[in-house]
Write a protein that holds these residues in place. Structure first.
Motif, PDB file in Angstrom:
ATOM      1  N   ARG A 203       0.868  -1.182   0.000  1.00 56.07           N
ATOM      2  CA  ARG A 203       0.000   0.000   0.000  1.00 56.07           C
ATOM      3  C   ARG A 203       0.906   1.234   0.000  1.00 56.07           C
ATOM      4  O   ARG A 203       1.946   1.262   0.658  1.00 56.07           O
ATOM      5  CB  ARG A 203      -0.895  -0.018   1.234  1.00 56.07           C
ATOM      6  N   ARG A 213      -3.812   1.277  -3.208  1.00 56.01           N
ATOM      7  CA  ARG A 213      -4.310   0.387  -2.161  1.00 56.01           C
ATOM      8  C   ARG A 213      -3.413  -0.833  -1.987  1.00 56.01           C
ATOM      9  O   ARG A 213      -3.323  -1.396  -0.906  1.00 56.01           O
ATOM     10  CB  ARG A 213      -5.733  -0.069  -2.495  1.00 56.01           C
ATOM     11  N   GLY A 269      -1.858   1.916   9.759  1.00 55.62           N
ATOM     12  CA  GLY A 269      -2.652   0.689   9.727  1.00 55.62           C
ATOM     13  C   GLY A 269      -2.148  -0.436  10.593  1.00 55.62           C
ATOM     14  O   GLY A 269      -2.881  -1.396  10.852  1.00 55.62           O
ATOM     15  N   THR A 275      -2.350  -4.318   5.343  1.00 47.32           N
ATOM     16  CA  THR A 275      -0.921  -3.973   5.336  1.00 47.32           C
ATOM     17  C   THR A 275      -0.030  -5.207   5.243  1.00 47.32           C
ATOM     18  O   THR A 275       1.172  -5.103   5.471  1.00 47.32           O
ATOM     19  CB  THR A 275      -0.554  -3.184   6.610  1.00 47.32           C
TER      20      THR A 275
END
Length: 295
Positions: A203, A213, A269, A275
């Motif tokens: 990401r 993303r 995250g 992740t």
């Protein structure tokens, strides 16, 4: 009571003479005092911390004092006569005026003129990038044991044409051709894998916002009870951009690289389903103008 005889004479006349002499000496000495107050011309505000001196006609200073917060000072003259009063203070024009001191001293107000000091102009330079990166927490994260950090000086030294040229210097980075788009390069980390063991794209954040993303998606359960890692589910006709397409390396201030979910800070995250493929955080030089939102 009468005094005892001294050499056949009473002591009272002698004591009276001594007292009269002491009084005659004490009165003039105590009275020969210059008391005054320093005031600023135009404002009549008291001038504090000024050096005040009493100067004889021959130029010798016989008494000195420093004005108080209310501007008051006090000087002692050795004898009546004409003197000069000298006043000096930074930011004021030097002042010298005659003063006549009689046997009973003198009290006066002294006005001195402000003299602003012209200073050479001073140029203050500050590195906005340092402040910006400090505000977004870059330097705090750099002190941790996780991640790889690339600063502007390293980028300028390498003179890259693409962001992937910069990231290729990080251990564990793979650059592979994108089979979906001719000439495009994908970024992968050797330590980052999907739940099924395949390498995947990280990401990417640019100035705190998600730009790519990546391949990390939540694992979902099929109706039949199996698990599906939702990889590459975007429309193949409109794939996500590559890291080389989201920013020009000339605009980059710093980069943070976290090669697996275990390295990712909570701010981006942490170790979560989005992740697993790692995270790349890019801070641009243009982003400094909006750095107030990171305070």
């Amino acid at each position: 009571m009468r005094g005892e005889p001294v050499n056949g004479k009473q002591a009272y006349p002698l004591l009276a003479s001594v007292a009269a002499f002491q009084l005659a000496v004490a009165v003039p000495v105590a009275a020969q005092t210059v008391r005054g107050r320093l005031l600023e011309v135009g404002t009549n505000q008291p001038v504090a911390s000024a050096q005040v001196a009493l100067i004889t006609p021959s130029g010798n200073a016989v008494s000195a004092d420093q004005s108080s917060g209310s501007g008051h000072f006090s000087l002692r003259a050795p004898r009546p006569g004409r003197y000069r009063l000298q006043v000096r203070r930074l930011g004021y024009r030097p002042h010298l005026e005659p003063v006549d001191i009689g046997p009973r001293g003198v009290e006066l107000d002294v006005s001195i003129e402000a003299l602003p000091i012209a200073l050479d102009p001073v140029t203050v330079e500050a590195d906005l990038s340092l402040r910006y990166l400090e505000q977004v927490g870059f330097y705090v994260r750099q002190l941790s044991d996780f991640g790889h950090f690339i600063t502007r000086d390293v980028i300028e030294e390498r003179r890259p044409t693409r962001v992937s040229d910069v990231l290729s210097t990080v251990p564990g980075v793979r650059l592979v051709p994108d089979g979906r788009v001719l000439g495009r390069t994908l970024l992968q980390f050797r330590q980052a894998q999907t739940v099924f063991g395949g390498l995947c794209e990280p990401r990417v954040f640019v100035d705190g916002l998600i730009a790519i993303r990546g391949d990390s998606k939540p694992v979902v359960m099929t109706p039949g009870g199996g698990l599906i890692d939702e990889l590459n589910q975007e429309d193949p006709r409109s794939p996500e951009p590559s890291v080389d397409e989201v920013v020009d390396p000339r605009d980059i201030e710093a980069i943070e690289v976290y090669r697996s979910g275990a390295e990712v800070p909570a701010h981006f995250g942490g170790m979560g389903p989005f992740t697993r493929c790692g995270v790349v955080v890019i801070w641009t030089r243009k982003g400094r103008s909006g750095s107030d939102r990171w305070r």
